[in-house]
Design an enzyme around this catalytic site. Sequence first.
Site, PDB file in Angstrom:
ATOM      1  CD1 TRP A  40      -4.400   1.761   3.751  1.00 38.08           C
ATOM      2  CD2 TRP A  40      -4.490   1.336   1.558  1.00 38.08           C
ATOM      3  NE1 TRP A  40      -3.160   1.331   3.353  1.00 38.08           N
ATOM      4  CE2 TRP A  40      -3.183   1.064   2.011  1.00 38.08           C
ATOM      5  CE3 TRP A  40      -4.773   1.155   0.204  1.00 38.08           C
ATOM      6  CZ2 TRP A  40      -2.173   0.602   1.169  1.00 38.08           C
ATOM      7  CZ3 TRP A  40      -3.767   0.701  -0.647  1.00 38.08           C
ATOM      8  CH2 TRP A  40      -2.482   0.426  -0.159  1.00 38.08           C
ATOM      9  CE  LYS A  65      -0.828  -4.214   3.955  1.00 34.13           C
ATOM     10  NZ  LYS A  65      -2.067  -3.641   3.555  1.00 34.13           N
ATOM     11  CG  ASP A  89      -9.666  -2.277   3.523  1.00 37.90           C
ATOM     12  OD1 ASP A  89      -9.155  -3.330   3.973  1.00 37.90           O
ATOM     13  OD2 ASP A  89      -9.041  -1.460   2.814  1.00 37.90           O
TER      14      ASP A  89
HETATM   15  C1  LIG Z   1      -2.436  -2.820   2.300  1.00 37.83           C
HETATM   16  C2  LIG Z   1      -3.818  -2.350   2.313  1.00 37.83           C
HETATM   17  C3  LIG Z   1      -4.598  -2.305   1.154  1.00 37.83           C
HETATM   18  C4  LIG Z   1      -4.056  -2.708  -0.198  1.00 37.83           C
HETATM   19  O1  LIG Z   1      -3.686  -4.042  -0.218  1.00 37.83           O
HETATM   20  P1  LIG Z   1      -3.095  -4.691  -1.544  1.00 37.83           P
HETATM   21  O2  LIG Z   1      -2.923  -6.124  -1.162  1.00 37.83           O
HETATM   22  O3  LIG Z   1      -1.786  -4.030  -1.848  1.00 37.83           O
HETATM   23  O4  LIG Z   1      -4.074  -4.518  -2.624  1.00 37.83           O
HETATM   24  C5  LIG Z   1      -5.891  -1.840   1.254  1.00 37.83           C
HETATM   25  N1  LIG Z   1      -6.412  -1.461   2.433  1.00 37.83           N
HETATM   26  C6  LIG Z   1      -5.692  -1.498   3.556  1.00 37.83           C
HETATM   27  C7  LIG Z   1      -6.322  -1.055   4.844  1.00 37.83           C
HETATM   28  C8  LIG Z   1      -4.383  -1.942   3.547  1.00 37.83           C
HETATM   29  O5  LIG Z   1      -3.665  -1.984   4.675  1.00 37.83           O
END
Ligand SMILES: *Cc1c(COP(=O)(O)O)cnc(C)c1O
Length: 376
Positions: free
Chosen positions: A104, A212, A188
Amino acid sequence: MTRPWNFSAGPSALPLEVLEQAAREMTDWQGSGMSVMEMSHRGKHFTRIRDEAVADLRELLSIPEDFEILFMQGGATAENAIVPLNLIGRRGTGKADYVLSGSWSNKSYKEAQRYGDVAVAGSSGEAVVLEDRQQSPWTWFPAPDTWKLRADAAYLHFCANETIGGVEFMDWPDMAALGAADVPLVVDASSNFLSRPIDFSKVGMVYAGAQKNAGPAGVTIVVVRKDLIGHALPVCPSAFDYANVAEAGSMFNTPPTYAIYIAGLVFKWLKRQGGIPAIEAENIRKAEALYGFLDTSDFYQSTVHPSVRSRMNVPFFLKNESLNAEFLAQAESRGLLQLKGHKSVGGMRASIYNAVPFEGVQALISFLQEFERQHG
Ligand SMILES: *Cc1c(COP(=O)(O)O)cnc(C)c1O
């Protein structure tokens, strides 16, 4: 009736109480005569839903008043562009630094390169020996005192929890101590948001796709310090300019109303559980039980360095990988769903977010033991 245990990395398990409340309120939200999906976002009902969600989230994470809470769309992937579009111009240097620790953060870095002078501050993309352990790439985290920082960068970005690799970094540094006092951390936290406390005195911005650990897909939660807002590049789409979104209370355009409503129910559920301290204690208990078992087994292995093992996403491998398909089939027949690892890592991955109770982790461990007895 018992539901299966869902170990999906995302979209992932939601608390059963939340789903049941949403079901009860599906056709008539609190006497309004409407489903939340059918309401004007500017009407009094949805305004209340939005306001309560913001207030509950602020209370849960003790978010200071000098931070805005925004509900946006496009997921964390869109934030990979929206962050530089909003922030990279704020100091006139067009610079931003990125720490790479897995899939990511690499995606974030790649996207940001389109908007300025973007550099790698640190990377775990090589094999190292760490405390006598041989670590393969992306199974450890580069220590902050090794980061190459630029004091005139607009921000420093990292991923708090690499959902695919299972690497979680929580020793967030004090940037002043690293000689970069004016470089805010941009984090993030998509896959560990609301699983543990956040020290907002250390960060400029935290963002998370909800699907998540915080709610359903469709809403992205952005918590951003007010002084970082208002510096968007001229090419930034209006709907993605934090200043516009903040000014309009996350209603610059129609927000993802139903996703915000469900996230709001998750926030209320978390408060009933005792808030973040209580859920964190539970998350520690779950992670210790699962890693504790994996560590004692010769049949399974966990490859992430113990100092940064994720409490949320636990990748593990069967030493005999020819048993993978049988393992997954048996797991599913026992009501243990979505354990297959991400294709880039292979093996298995158990995501044990807030909504997966200790009982679910115990059921997984019992199955792991039984499968090992059969095939070990
Ligand atoms: C799932 C995830 C993303 C991407 O999320 P989307 O909603 O598919 O854009 C980015 N960073 C992390 C850490 C993630 O777990």
